[in-house]
Design a protein around this motif. Sequence first.
Motif, short mmCIF file in Angstrom:
data_model
loop_
_atom_site.label_atom_id
_atom_site.label_comp_id
_atom_site.label_asym_id
_atom_site.label_seq_id
_atom_site.Cartn_x
_atom_site.Cartn_y
_atom_site.Cartn_z
N ALA A 199 0.83 -1.21 0.00
CA ALA A 199 0.00 0.00 0.00
C ALA A 199 0.86 1.26 0.00
CB ALA A 199 -0.93 0.00 1.21
N GLU A 200 1.92 1.25 0.79
CA GLU A 200 2.82 2.40 0.85
C GLU A 200 3.57 2.55 -0.47
OE1 GLU A 200 6.60 4.09 3.50
OE2 GLU A 200 5.60 2.22 4.07
N ARG A 201 3.96 1.42 -1.05
CA ARG A 201 4.68 1.43 -2.33
C ARG A 201 3.79 2.06 -3.42
NH1 ARG A 201 5.69 -4.34 -4.06
NH2 ARG A 201 6.14 -4.45 -1.83
N LYS A 202 2.54 1.64 -3.45
CA LYS A 202 1.61 2.19 -4.46
C LYS A 202 1.38 3.68 -4.25
CE LYS A 202 -1.08 -1.91 -5.75
NZ LYS A 202 -2.43 -2.50 -5.84
N ALA A 203 1.26 4.09 -3.01
CA ALA A 203 1.01 5.50 -2.71
C ALA A 203 2.17 6.37 -3.19
CB ALA A 203 0.78 5.68 -1.21
N ILE A 204 3.38 5.87 -3.03
CA ILE A 204 4.56 6.66 -3.42
C ILE A 204 4.73 6.70 -4.93
CG2 ILE A 204 7.09 6.67 -3.39
CD1 ILE A 204 6.94 5.76 -0.47
N PHE A 205 4.67 5.53 -5.57
CA PHE A 205 4.97 5.47 -7.01
C PHE A 205 3.84 6.02 -7.87
CE2 PHE A 205 8.53 3.03 -5.69
CZ PHE A 205 9.44 3.05 -6.73
N SER A 206 2.66 6.16 -7.33
CA SER A 206 1.54 6.71 -8.11
C SER A 206 1.46 8.23 -8.01
CB SER A 206 0.21 6.10 -7.64
OG SER A 206 -0.02 6.44 -6.28
N ASP A 207 2.32 8.82 -7.16
CA ASP A 207 2.29 10.28 -6.97
C ASP A 207 3.63 10.87 -7.40
OD1 ASP A 207 0.78 12.62 -5.37
OD2 ASP A 207 2.93 12.73 -4.97
N PHE A 208 3.60 11.83 -8.29
CA PHE A 208 4.83 12.42 -8.83
C PHE A 208 5.69 13.04 -7.74
CE2 PHE A 208 6.64 16.52 -10.47
CZ PHE A 208 7.74 15.95 -11.12
N THR A 209 5.09 13.87 -6.90
CA THR A 209 5.86 14.55 -5.86
C THR A 209 6.41 13.56 -4.84
OG1 THR A 209 4.50 16.52 -6.13
CG2 THR A 209 5.77 16.35 -4.11
N ALA A 210 5.57 12.61 -4.44
CA ALA A 210 6.00 11.61 -3.45
C ALA A 210 7.15 10.76 -3.98
CB ALA A 210 4.82 10.73 -3.06
N LEU A 211 7.08 10.39 -5.27
CA LEU A 211 8.14 9.58 -5.86
C LEU A 211 9.45 10.35 -5.92
CD1 LEU A 211 9.10 7.00 -7.17
CD2 LEU A 211 8.20 7.81 -9.36
N GLY A 212 9.36 11.63 -6.29
CA GLY A 212 10.57 12.45 -6.33
C GLY A 212 11.23 12.55 -4.97
N GLU A 213 10.42 12.75 -3.93
CA GLU A 213 10.96 12.83 -2.57
C GLU A 213 11.53 11.50 -2.12
OE1 GLU A 213 11.44 15.34 -0.70
OE2 GLU A 213 10.48 16.87 -1.94
N TYR A 214 10.86 10.41 -2.47
CA TYR A 214 11.34 9.08 -2.08
C TYR A 214 12.72 8.79 -2.68
CZ TYR A 214 12.03 4.12 -3.12
OH TYR A 214 12.58 2.88 -3.29
N LEU A 215 12.91 9.17 -3.94
CA LEU A 215 14.17 8.88 -4.62
C LEU A 215 15.34 9.66 -4.04
CD1 LEU A 215 12.96 8.66 -8.34
CD2 LEU A 215 13.66 6.76 -6.86
N THR A 216 15.07 10.78 -3.35
CA THR A 216 16.17 11.54 -2.74
C THR A 216 16.88 10.72 -1.66
OG1 THR A 216 14.67 12.55 -1.11
CG2 THR A 216 15.04 13.75 -3.17
N LYS A 217 16.22 9.69 -1.16
CA LYS A 217 16.81 8.84 -0.10
C LYS A 217 17.68 7.73 -0.69
CE LYS A 217 12.65 9.70 2.63
NZ LYS A 217 11.42 9.09 3.22
#
Length: 875
Positions: free
Chosen positions: A160-178
């Motif tokens: 569920a968390e994976r889907k929430a991140i990868f389906s949202d442009f801003t969330a995915l960009g922030e996730y990749l900074t890690k």
Amino acid sequence: MSRFCNERNSKPLIDTGAIWLDKALYHQNSVFSDKTLWTLEHVTDLETYFSNNPDTGTGDFFDKLETQLEPCGPAVKQLAAEMLWLMLLCVSNIGAAKKRESVLRVWAWSGEVLPEDHPLLSDDTLAGVGSGGTSFNTNRWRELAYCVEAAKQALAMPLAERKAIFSDFTALGEYLTKVPDNERRQFRHMLLYMLHPDSAERIFSNGDRMKIALKFTGKPQKALKKLTSAEMDQLLLSIRKAQEEVFGTKDLCFYVTPLRELWKAQSSFSWLFSWNPANWAWKDLPAHIAQTKAGKPVILSWRCANQDASPGDRAWLIRLGQEPKGIMASGNVVSEPYEAEHYDTEAAAEGKTMMKVDIEFTEIRDVFKDSLISMTDLGRITIDNQNWSPQSSGIEIKPRSAALLDKLWAKLAAPSDTPKPKEKTLLIAEPINKILYGPPGTGKTYKLNKLKQHYVVKQASISYEQWLSEHLKGINWFDVVFMCLYDLGGTAKVKEIESHAFFIQKAKSVGRRQHLKAQIWATLQTHTVESSTTVKYKNRVAPLVFDKDADSRWQLVGNWQEDGEDLIAQTKTLKAGAPSQADQLHYAFVTFHQAYSYEDFVEGIRPVQDTETDQLVYRVEPGVFRQICQDAQIAPDTRFALFIDEINRGNIAKIFGELITLIETDKRAVYDPDGRLTAGMELTLPYSRERFGVPKNLDIYGTMNTADRSIALLDTALRRRFLFEELMPNAKVITGSRGDGYIEDGEGGLIDLRALLVAMNQRIRFLLNRDLMLGHAYLSKVNDFRSLRDVMLNQFIPLLQEYFYNDWHRIQLVLRDVDQGNEPVEPQIIEHTIISGAEVLGFEHDDFEDLIDYRVAEPASITPEAIRKIYESLD
């Protein structure tokens, strides 16, 4: 939106990204098989044996990778193949065949064979949308390690968390900074674009991202360098939205006009192409030298190592390998880089290809007779440490070095035996830009139809080339190539087909100047017989009638006579020329409306049925304006016309776009019979990237209905560029049934149609304005009372309803159905009765007044007297 990629089609990539996201990242399955591959366990093994086990020895990327993955199980090796596939999807500077070969090679290490015809390995899927540059290839192992780490962190979290991140442009960009090394990796930008093409940009170079931000924001580079990649994403998105507002379209790309010119330091570049006589014999060199000396450019396909070359860039050719060495030719790049058959016949026979561009050489020097820029001269240009002895063809010449090179070239002595160019002036009358305007029914369309006759040309006065161009316009490329090859005796080289009159006129008819050799190669290979041993092309389409020998000569083979029976007959027809009785229409007609667009008028991307493959494809298709301009360019000594009805109903700024300037009479383009621009202006079209001008021999006529109040005033930019001719109602041209404007009323009397129109128009002009009067055309065909009554009921009254916004009292005044006391004047056409509130409600009500009920009289009750009273004096 960011998914717009000009000549490239981003849809297959975006669709593939969605498949990977669902199958692999969400459900942990393989994208190529029904296995479970994308698991945390398998990714961790990949990290252990690849990422944490760097190979610093000799060998290429794949040799090292195979060694690193040797201890892994088959599933991990297949996962590595799929990660490599994912990592290469966006890149366009690696060919689809090379990508496919790489993925199949890694997959094979698992001991299994992956079918090369898998849908996710197709040319369309692997085409790519943007260059990764040389850095991406050099750092491929780092990009793959980044991909492994990003997948590991994603698969470690709940679904569920994976889907929430990868389906949202801003969330995915922030996730990749890690993810470690995130700020330097190009795959990071590719992944975001693939999954969120409406928000992420097709910019995979960190350098280009910085340049764009600097240019559009004006912020200091020091401040921009502090931004994370995710923050830069948001900044680029805000820049895009601002530019979409400025240009009024979402179809923008930072690498395509008009945005490209706003941030690129150079509008054009200079490239150094090389020729080594020991490697390739330039058999036509003497003829090409003579051609450029005669003032005629030569277009050649040339090897190009750099995919950044663009049409309009300067091209220099250096002779290497044998003395004399040095710069021997100059010209311009006239095509985007494309993949074509290798110049070496043996390499070509093995299926090897190479990247090429088309170069238009304007001057080629004879190295044994003419002066050239020697290697000694070039050695003095040291300002940029420029390499003047390149190992490959098509390297960039730095701007300062290019400027010095240009000066040296200008100082060279004139080539020997240079013939004096013959003065030839093509006399063309000044173009006509005219708009006919006036109320409805004043003969605007009638006049246009009369004007059309001036642009109907008898066949006898049309050249064979013009007729051929017109005939070949709608014929597909396979048919044209087949007919050329048949006419050449059934065997020819690509160059001979390109020089054939059929092919030349076909290209001219559709406005093609670029990739002509590539078009021939693609057509021949697509229709090559399956038994061919010299052509390795896989996606073949019937009819299969071509083959190539070891000397790169193409032949008609197989059942070509049966499959091409109609084309053989058509070839003979084309060779015979035009039938003497046929005429040609040198005009086009179009009607503007509120939804009409630039894409309809000039050019746009449209879905079309590919006649070669029978598949639905998206192509840049010319609109009516570009097509008539192409026709006029082909025949510069013949006049053409474009007729635009209801020109003021369209959004002129949107429809004409940047071409509004080119229709001015002093900017019209003049072309010679070979299609070269000799005077006037051209612009680069945004979709096709073709150069385009509006020929001087094209006249443009428009009509404008002044009664149409549903649209804004005519665009002032267009008003400045057109002459205006007003057409007003003219009662004198109404003939009636006797030629004097009268008709018999069927009761022994007469009705004066001319007086009727004048009386009605006087009242309309008084009650409204002159732009809403009734035109004489409505009464031009009336010859009896019945037809007059039909015009009154079905045309005049509906128009008056619109003009007066259903103010029936004013309509009655126009038709003289009431007098000054508002009493009926019998017999009425618009009748009215008063409905009393007391009669309807049964009592007087203070809130309601009496109602006047209007209705149009029944046709049978409208008498000649009802018409005559409109214009006769009342006693």
